[in-house]
Design an enzyme around this catalytic site. Structure first.
Site, PDB file in Angstrom:
ATOM      1  N   GLY A  14       0.819  -1.270  -0.114  1.00 35.19           N
ATOM      2  CA  GLY A  14      -0.442   0.172  -0.113  1.00 35.19           C
ATOM      3  C   GLY A  14       0.575   1.345   0.199  1.00 35.19           C
ATOM      4  O   GLY A  14       2.247   1.011   0.083  1.00 35.19           O
ATOM      5  N   ASP A  35       0.845  -8.830   1.108  1.00 35.23           N
ATOM      6  CA  ASP A  35      -0.210  -7.966   0.814  1.00 35.23           C
ATOM      7  C   ASP A  35      -1.297  -8.917   0.152  1.00 35.23           C
ATOM      8  O   ASP A  35      -1.478  -9.911  -0.514  1.00 35.23           O
ATOM      9  CB  ASP A  35       0.407  -6.805  -0.228  1.00 35.23           C
ATOM     10  CG  ASP A  35      -0.940  -5.524   0.451  1.00 35.23           C
ATOM     11  OD1 ASP A  35      -0.365  -4.176   0.718  1.00 35.23           O
ATOM     12  OD2 ASP A  35      -2.106  -5.806  -0.192  1.00 35.23           O
ATOM     13  N   ASP A  60      -4.413 -12.778   1.972  1.00 35.84           N
ATOM     14  CA  ASP A  60      -4.776 -12.222   3.006  1.00 35.84           C
ATOM     15  C   ASP A  60      -5.080 -12.734   4.570  1.00 35.84           C
ATOM     16  O   ASP A  60      -4.869 -12.976   4.622  1.00 35.84           O
ATOM     17  CB  ASP A  60      -6.793 -12.967   3.006  1.00 35.84           C
ATOM     18  CG  ASP A  60      -7.854 -12.049   2.978  1.00 35.84           C
ATOM     19  OD1 ASP A  60      -7.146 -11.139   4.436  1.00 35.84           O
ATOM     20  OD2 ASP A  60      -8.494 -11.484   2.882  1.00 35.84           O
ATOM     21  N   LEU A  85       0.019  -3.078   8.996  1.00 34.34           N
ATOM     22  CA  LEU A  85      -0.073  -2.406   8.112  1.00 34.34           C
ATOM     23  C   LEU A  85      -1.742  -2.517   7.478  1.00 34.34           C
ATOM     24  O   LEU A  85      -2.262  -1.909   7.394  1.00 34.34           O
ATOM     25  CB  LEU A  85       0.407  -1.158   7.456  1.00 34.34           C
ATOM     26  CG  LEU A  85       1.454  -0.487   8.373  1.00 34.34           C
ATOM     27  CD1 LEU A  85       2.840  -1.245   8.681  1.00 34.34           C
ATOM     28  CD2 LEU A  85       1.789   0.654   7.267  1.00 34.34           C
ATOM     29  N   TYR A 157     -14.645   1.299  10.647  1.00 33.52           N
ATOM     30  CA  TYR A 157     -13.081   1.499  10.737  1.00 33.52           C
ATOM     31  C   TYR A 157     -11.840   1.663  12.110  1.00 33.52           C
ATOM     32  O   TYR A 157     -11.482   1.353  12.600  1.00 33.52           O
ATOM     33  CB  TYR A 157     -12.396   2.877   9.905  1.00 33.52           C
ATOM     34  CG  TYR A 157     -11.039   2.627   9.825  1.00 33.52           C
ATOM     35  CD1 TYR A 157     -10.274   2.725   8.759  1.00 33.52           C
ATOM     36  CD2 TYR A 157     -10.104   4.746  10.039  1.00 33.52           C
ATOM     37  CE1 TYR A 157      -8.502   2.102   8.782  1.00 33.52           C
ATOM     38  CE2 TYR A 157      -9.037   5.007  10.052  1.00 33.52           C
ATOM     39  CZ  TYR A 157      -8.026   4.145   9.415  1.00 33.52           C
ATOM     40  OH  TYR A 157      -6.885   3.903   8.936  1.00 33.52           O
ATOM     41  N   LYS A 161     -10.337  -0.370  14.346  1.00 34.70           N
ATOM     42  CA  LYS A 161      -8.311  -0.041  15.090  1.00 34.70           C
ATOM     43  C   LYS A 161      -8.351  -0.049  16.950  1.00 34.70           C
ATOM     44  O   LYS A 161      -7.259   0.129  17.311  1.00 34.70           O
ATOM     45  CB  LYS A 161      -8.360   1.740  14.480  1.00 34.70           C
ATOM     46  CG  LYS A 161      -7.838   1.707  12.202  1.00 34.70           C
ATOM     47  CD  LYS A 161      -6.888   0.772  12.854  1.00 34.70           C
ATOM     48  CE  LYS A 161      -6.306   1.115  11.204  1.00 34.70           C
ATOM     49  NZ  LYS A 161      -4.677   0.194  10.361  1.00 34.70           N
ATOM     50  N   THR A 187      -1.120  11.046   6.397  1.00 32.62           N
ATOM     51  CA  THR A 187      -0.066  11.036   5.787  1.00 32.62           C
ATOM     52  C   THR A 187      -0.428  11.152   4.202  1.00 32.62           C
ATOM     53  O   THR A 187      -1.366  11.018   3.675  1.00 32.62           O
ATOM     54  CB  THR A 187       0.628  10.003   6.541  1.00 32.62           C
ATOM     55  OG1 THR A 187       0.867   9.918   8.243  1.00 32.62           O
ATOM     56  CG2 THR A 187       1.841   9.713   5.675  1.00 32.62           C
ATOM     57  N   ARG A 198      -8.871   9.944  -0.164  1.00 35.84           N
ATOM     58  CA  ARG A 198      -8.449  11.282   1.063  1.00 35.84           C
ATOM     59  C   ARG A 198      -7.890  12.821  -0.184  1.00 35.84           C
ATOM     60  O   ARG A 198      -8.618  12.585  -1.208  1.00 35.84           O
ATOM     61  CB  ARG A 198      -7.193  10.340   1.264  1.00 35.84           C
ATOM     62  CG  ARG A 198      -7.823   9.335   2.253  1.00 35.84           C
ATOM     63  CD  ARG A 198      -6.520   8.575   3.367  1.00 35.84           C
ATOM     64  NE  ARG A 198      -5.899   7.468   2.048  1.00 35.84           N
ATOM     65  CZ  ARG A 198      -5.080   6.965   2.496  1.00 35.84           C
ATOM     66  NH1 ARG A 198      -5.102   6.902   3.682  1.00 35.84           N
ATOM     67  NH2 ARG A 198      -4.517   5.747   2.076  1.00 35.84           N
TER      68      ARG A 198
END
Ligand code: NAD
Ligand code: UDP
Length: 327
Positions: A14, A35, A60, A85, A157, A161, A187, A198
């Site tokens: 990513g 990934d 996965d 991540l 999300y 987390k 970021t 984003r």
């Protein structure tokens, strides 16, 4: 000098992961990049293929048995670091993949923790400022518990987390695992997808194409944008420095800006003729966000170095190339 230990980086293909893979390799660590390509394609790590010490595994991390191939009897190479991540990260992506997002922070995190546990490795969780939700304090210190809607449009999300943080701390408490949690704030930089959704991957290509820049709401909401090279340096220090677990640290750039001002800066930096258009503010969009980075400064001697002007210049150059490739 001891041999640099191998790092397993989930979500390594990513945006952030690809920079982290390169950085660990540059520091002399063999890297296993794992990934599933859920929100990436492999293009970000193409340049790393063939480099000594780099291995790419398509997998996965959230499925049952994902940890088995890295059990020490199957995988004798010692893994020194597991950095988790893997997760959809942009609001557009986690809205599209709500269940996979919750799985990445639950089963995915547990599988990654099991790998770290089996190897006695240091575990680093890529958490997020979203654990603070729509914060009632600004800036946000690590001691703030947050203001999160558990059933809202961002909950898949935020709660993923928050669970990931809880299970990370539980592995430390129950099994003595050396764990670190990075609460990453917004970021940006090269290797973001053109369709990532984003703010900057939307605004920069819009400006370069001289199309209207879409500002949600009246643009008075704030964010604090960290250039990816600064973040990666912070993540590396957090993973490799001798610290008392669980080390929970905000990583981000405390320079706060309104989204309207950011859009204006993008227009100026691209010499664009684009107008700004205002679109509805998504529900639960945090009104302010700014990291308190006192802890990172004190524990890691870390603070961001790249100004927004310089970071935008580099990111604009990247998106110019990406748009050429997309034509
Ligand atoms: P990204 O979407 O570019 O990268 C995520 C990667 O994880 C992708 O390559 C995707 O294919 C992979 N992935 C997703 N689910 C997976 C699974 N089950 N198994 C294996 N791979 C899987 O996002 P990013 O911006 O690079 O974010 C990376 C991490 O950093 C995420 O955990 C995110 O929550 C965190 N983070 C990022 C930011 C930011 O501003 N970029 C801010 C806060 C937190
Ligand atoms: N945003 C915007 N226009 C866009 C994309 C995003 O105004 O085209 C706003 C969004 O509403 C939020 C901020 O920019 O207030 C940052 O959004 P992003 O999706 O980058 O990350 P978030 O911090 O919301 O997770």
């Amino acid at each position: 000098m001891p041999e640099p230990l191998t790092a397993l980086i989930t979500g390594g293909a990513g945006f952030v992961g690809s920079h982290l893979c390169r950085y660990f390799l540059e520091q002399g660590h063999p890297v296993i990049c794992l990934d599933s390509y859920l929100t990436s394609s492999g293009g970000n790590v193409k340049a790393l293929l063939g480099r000594p010490g780099f291995t790419l595994v398509q997998q996965d991390i959230s499925i049952t048995g994902a940890a088995k191939q890295f059990a020490p009897d199957q995988f004798p190479e010692k893994i020194g670091f597991v950095l988790h991540l893997a997760s959809p990260a942009s609001p557009k992506d986690y809205t599209k993949y709500p269940i996979q997002t919750l799985q990445a922070g639950s089963m995915g995190a547990q599988n990654a923790l099991e790998i770290a546990s089996a190897h006695g490795a240091t575990f680093l969780l890529a958490s997020t400022s979203e654990v603070y939700g729509d914060p009632e304090v600004n800036p946000q210190p690590e001691t703030y518990w947050g203001h999160v809607n558990p059933v809202g449009p961002r909950s898949m999300y935020d709660e993923s987390k928050r669970f990931a943080e809880a299970i990370t701390v539980a592995y430390h408490q129950a099994k003595g695992l050396d764990v670190r949690i990075a609460r990453i704030f917004n970021t940006y930089g090269p290797n973001m997808r053109l369709d990532d959704g984003r703010a900057l991957p939307n605004l920069i290509p819009q400006a370069l194409r001289h199309q209207p820049l879409t500002v949600f709401g009246d643009g008075s909401q704030t964010r604090s944008f960290c250039y990816v090279d600064d973040l990666v340096e912070g993540l590396y220090r957090l993973a490799t420095w001798k610290l008392s677990p669980p080390a929970i640290v905000n990583l981000g750039n405390p320079q706060e800006v309104t989204i309207l001002q950011l859009a204006q800066e993008v227009i100026a930096a691209t010499n664009s003729h684009s107008p700004i258009v205002f679109r509805p503010l998504p529900q639960d969009d945090p009104k302010v966000r700014r990291p308190d980075i006192s802890r990172a400064k004190q524990m890691l001697d870390w603070s961001p170095k790249v100004s927004r002007e310089e970071g935008l210049r580099r990111t604009i150059a990247y998106f110019k190339e990406a748009l050429r490739g997309a034509c």
